[in-house]
Design a protein around this motif. Sequence first.
Motif, PDB file in Angstrom:
ATOM      1  N   GLU A 215       0.245  -8.750   3.559  1.00 40.18           N
ATOM      2  CA  GLU A 215       1.346  -8.661   2.605  1.00 40.18           C
ATOM      3  C   GLU A 215       1.101  -7.550   1.592  1.00 40.18           C
ATOM      4  O   GLU A 215       2.008  -6.762   1.280  1.00 40.18           O
ATOM      5  CB  GLU A 215       1.524 -10.006   1.881  1.00 40.18           C
ATOM      6  CG  GLU A 215       2.032 -11.133   2.763  1.00 40.18           C
ATOM      7  CD  GLU A 215       0.993 -11.637   3.757  1.00 40.18           C
ATOM      8  OE1 GLU A 215      -0.237 -11.461   3.495  1.00 40.18           O
ATOM      9  OE2 GLU A 215       1.397 -12.196   4.803  1.00 40.18           O
ATOM     10  N   GLU A 216      -0.119  -7.452   1.081  1.00 41.15           N
ATOM     11  CA  GLU A 216      -0.446  -6.405   0.115  1.00 41.15           C
ATOM     12  C   GLU A 216      -0.279  -5.017   0.726  1.00 41.15           C
ATOM     13  O   GLU A 216       0.207  -4.083   0.068  1.00 41.15           O
ATOM     14  CB  GLU A 216      -1.879  -6.575  -0.391  1.00 41.15           C
ATOM     15  CG  GLU A 216      -2.090  -7.774  -1.293  1.00 41.15           C
ATOM     16  CD  GLU A 216      -3.549  -7.982  -1.636  1.00 41.15           C
ATOM     17  OE1 GLU A 216      -3.831  -8.329  -2.795  1.00 41.15           O
ATOM     18  OE2 GLU A 216      -4.397  -7.787  -0.740  1.00 41.15           O
ATOM     19  N   ALA A 217      -0.690  -4.882   1.992  1.00 44.20           N
ATOM     20  CA  ALA A 217      -0.613  -3.577   2.652  1.00 44.20           C
ATOM     21  C   ALA A 217       0.827  -3.137   2.888  1.00 44.20           C
ATOM     22  O   ALA A 217       1.095  -1.953   3.061  1.00 44.20           O
ATOM     23  CB  ALA A 217      -1.362  -3.620   3.983  1.00 44.20           C
ATOM     24  N   GLY A 218       1.761  -4.083   2.882  1.00 47.35           N
ATOM     25  CA  GLY A 218       3.148  -3.760   3.150  1.00 47.35           C
ATOM     26  C   GLY A 218       3.981  -3.482   1.913  1.00 47.35           C
ATOM     27  O   GLY A 218       5.167  -3.157   2.017  1.00 47.35           O
ATOM     28  N   ILE A 219       3.395  -3.582   0.713  1.00 43.80           N
ATOM     29  CA  ILE A 219       4.139  -3.363  -0.534  1.00 43.80           C
ATOM     30  C   ILE A 219       4.348  -1.873  -0.767  1.00 43.80           C
ATOM     31  O   ILE A 219       3.397  -1.089  -0.744  1.00 43.80           O
ATOM     32  CB  ILE A 219       3.386  -3.984  -1.733  1.00 43.80           C
ATOM     33  CG1 ILE A 219       3.266  -5.500  -1.555  1.00 43.80           C
ATOM     34  CG2 ILE A 219       4.097  -3.648  -3.041  1.00 43.80           C
ATOM     35  CD1 ILE A 219       2.394  -6.166  -2.597  1.00 43.80           C
ATOM     36  N   ARG A 220       5.597  -1.491  -1.000  1.00 45.20           N
ATOM     37  CA  ARG A 220       5.912  -0.105  -1.349  1.00 45.20           C
ATOM     38  C   ARG A 220       5.899   0.036  -2.870  1.00 45.20           C
ATOM     39  O   ARG A 220       6.551  -0.750  -3.568  1.00 45.20           O
ATOM     40  CB  ARG A 220       7.284   0.295  -0.808  1.00 45.20           C
ATOM     41  CG  ARG A 220       7.335   0.496   0.702  1.00 45.20           C
ATOM     42  CD  ARG A 220       8.653   1.136   1.089  1.00 45.20           C
ATOM     43  NE  ARG A 220       8.680   1.470   2.515  1.00 45.20           N
ATOM     44  CZ  ARG A 220       9.571   0.984   3.369  1.00 45.20           C
ATOM     45  NH1 ARG A 220      10.502   0.139   2.951  1.00 45.20           N
ATOM     46  NH2 ARG A 220       9.548   1.357   4.624  1.00 45.20           N
ATOM     47  N   PRO A 221       5.195   1.031  -3.422  1.00 47.07           N
ATOM     48  CA  PRO A 221       5.164   1.240  -4.878  1.00 47.07           C
ATOM     49  C   PRO A 221       6.556   1.479  -5.454  1.00 47.07           C
ATOM     50  O   PRO A 221       6.837   1.100  -6.586  1.00 47.07           O
ATOM     51  CB  PRO A 221       4.266   2.461  -5.054  1.00 47.07           C
ATOM     52  CG  PRO A 221       3.474   2.538  -3.790  1.00 47.07           C
ATOM     53  CD  PRO A 221       4.351   1.998  -2.706  1.00 47.07           C
ATOM     54  N   SER A 222       7.408   2.138  -4.661  1.00 44.99           N
ATOM     55  CA  SER A 222       8.791   2.375  -5.063  1.00 44.99           C
ATOM     56  C   SER A 222       9.600   2.604  -3.796  1.00 44.99           C
ATOM     57  O   SER A 222       9.049   2.688  -2.690  1.00 44.99           O
ATOM     58  CB  SER A 222       8.889   3.592  -5.993  1.00 44.99           C
ATOM     59  OG  SER A 222       8.476   4.768  -5.330  1.00 44.99           O
ATOM     60  N   ALA A 223      10.902   2.717  -3.959  1.00 50.00           N
ATOM     61  CA  ALA A 223      11.782   2.822  -2.794  1.00 50.00           C
ATOM     62  C   ALA A 223      11.491   4.057  -1.962  1.00 50.00           C
ATOM     63  O   ALA A 223      11.705   4.064  -0.740  1.00 50.00           O
ATOM     64  CB  ALA A 223      13.237   2.816  -3.246  1.00 50.00           C
ATOM     65  N   ASP A 224      11.034   5.125  -2.606  1.00 49.90           N
ATOM     66  CA  ASP A 224      10.798   6.380  -1.896  1.00 49.90           C
ATOM     67  C   ASP A 224       9.323   6.648  -1.625  1.00 49.90           C
ATOM     68  O   ASP A 224       8.938   7.773  -1.302  1.00 49.90           O
ATOM     69  CB  ASP A 224      11.410   7.542  -2.676  1.00 49.90           C
ATOM     70  CG  ASP A 224      10.780   7.695  -4.060  1.00 49.90           C
ATOM     71  OD1 ASP A 224      10.108   6.755  -4.520  1.00 49.90           O
ATOM     72  OD2 ASP A 224      10.953   8.773  -4.667  1.00 49.90           O
ATOM     73  N   LYS A 225       8.466   5.638  -1.781  1.00 52.44           N
ATOM     74  CA  LYS A 225       7.031   5.798  -1.531  1.00 52.44           C
ATOM     75  C   LYS A 225       6.603   4.954  -0.336  1.00 52.44           C
ATOM     76  O   LYS A 225       7.104   3.849  -0.135  1.00 52.44           O
ATOM     77  CB  LYS A 225       6.216   5.379  -2.763  1.00 52.44           C
ATOM     78  CG  LYS A 225       6.476   6.210  -4.009  1.00 52.44           C
ATOM     79  CD  LYS A 225       5.905   7.609  -3.887  1.00 52.44           C
ATOM     80  CE  LYS A 225       6.052   8.372  -5.195  1.00 52.44           C
ATOM     81  NZ  LYS A 225       5.502   9.743  -5.098  1.00 52.44           N
TER      82      LYS A 225
ATOM     83  N   TRP B 183      -1.523  -5.409   9.738  1.00 54.61           N
ATOM     84  CA  TRP B 183      -2.430  -4.512   8.999  1.00 54.61           C
ATOM     85  C   TRP B 183      -3.786  -4.391   9.676  1.00 54.61           C
ATOM     86  O   TRP B 183      -4.313  -3.287   9.848  1.00 54.61           O
ATOM     87  CB  TRP B 183      -2.583  -5.018   7.568  1.00 54.61           C
ATOM     88  CG  TRP B 183      -3.561  -4.256   6.715  1.00 54.61           C
ATOM     89  CD1 TRP B 183      -4.692  -4.748   6.146  1.00 54.61           C
ATOM     90  CD2 TRP B 183      -3.476  -2.876   6.308  1.00 54.61           C
ATOM     91  NE1 TRP B 183      -5.336  -3.777   5.411  1.00 54.61           N
ATOM     92  CE2 TRP B 183      -4.601  -2.614   5.492  1.00 54.61           C
ATOM     93  CE3 TRP B 183      -2.573  -1.851   6.557  1.00 54.61           C
ATOM     94  CZ2 TRP B 183      -4.844  -1.367   4.922  1.00 54.61           C
ATOM     95  CZ3 TRP B 183      -2.814  -0.598   6.001  1.00 54.61           C
ATOM     96  CH2 TRP B 183      -3.934  -0.368   5.186  1.00 54.61           C
ATOM     97  N   ASP B 184      -4.377  -5.513  10.062  1.00 58.90           N
ATOM     98  CA  ASP B 184      -5.701  -5.464  10.685  1.00 58.90           C
ATOM     99  C   ASP B 184      -5.680  -4.633  11.965  1.00 58.90           C
ATOM    100  O   ASP B 184      -6.625  -3.889  12.255  1.00 58.90           O
ATOM    101  CB  ASP B 184      -6.207  -6.873  10.999  1.00 58.90           C
ATOM    102  CG  ASP B 184      -6.594  -7.640   9.746  1.00 58.90           C
ATOM    103  OD1 ASP B 184      -6.443  -7.089   8.640  1.00 58.90           O
ATOM    104  OD2 ASP B 184      -7.037  -8.791   9.873  1.00 58.90           O
TER     105      ASP B 184
END
Length: 311
Positions: free
Chosen positions: A185-195, A246-247
Amino acid sequence: MNAVNEPRVLSWHPAYQKDFEQLNKTWIEKYFVLEPVDIEVLEHPAEHIIVPGGDIIFVAMSKRIAGTVAYRRLDDETVEMTKMGVDEEFQGRGLGWLLGKTIMERAAAAGYKKMVLFSNRKLTPAITMYRKLGFAEAELEQGGYQRCDIKMTIDLKEPPLAGLSRQLKEAVHTTVEKLLRYSNEEAGIRPSADKWSRKEVLGHLIDSAMNNYPRFIRGQQAEYLEVPGYNQDFWVDVRRYQEEDWDELVQIWKMLNLHIVRVLPLIPEEALGHILAVGPHAPVTLRYIAEDYLRHLQHHLTQIFPVHANY
């Protein structure tokens, strides 16, 4: 495809044992007498050379085996160049030089530091070639082959990209453990819409490995080569890395880069000056492609690991 008259270097295969035996028996019997140790090694090369940590290579012209040479492990740092023979029909074409140079490169790539050889001064063309390869005469010990009256040695030169290979290997091993600290879940978080998310950044590095690996191979084939570039955003979007585990992505990235780790030391010095034109970009050398690959990888890893992280 190789041209008919272009020599090809082949690795050891049991099917070539008879060629190895006959090529060497021919020149030994022409100038000297076969000794019991010759017969044993030539009839059982895998047992005496390959299994203890040595190597045997061949040069072929079209479908014919034209020559051979081997290196035999003496200790953790030293090998002996041995059993070089070129078919008389193909002599004078530089095949001995190709064999000698290639076997030295292979020994260096395997991590050996020094190579020795034993010969006889009556083999003037061979001695001259060894000197041109960089071998120097050394004190000859007692024992060994009865026909040998000269010993020569050379310090093997580390492959030009061996250091880069070690840096990449270290980066892979130290990074994998840190990557796996993130949950799926952490690996799938986008910092912002365009990142990109961490999954997408690592996916881009997977794409980079897959695109650069053929450049490392094809770049050795020609002095100038045009290769396609790739649209990184398109590749990441089409591949849908955001939906992947992710793994599994971490393991794919790891194995692709360990594959490259093994390829880099095999690139010879002369090929590193070959020019590649990648897509619309200005032409660069193969050496630059290799060095920039690590720089690029390290740049994107800083996007995965925030600078404030306590790793």
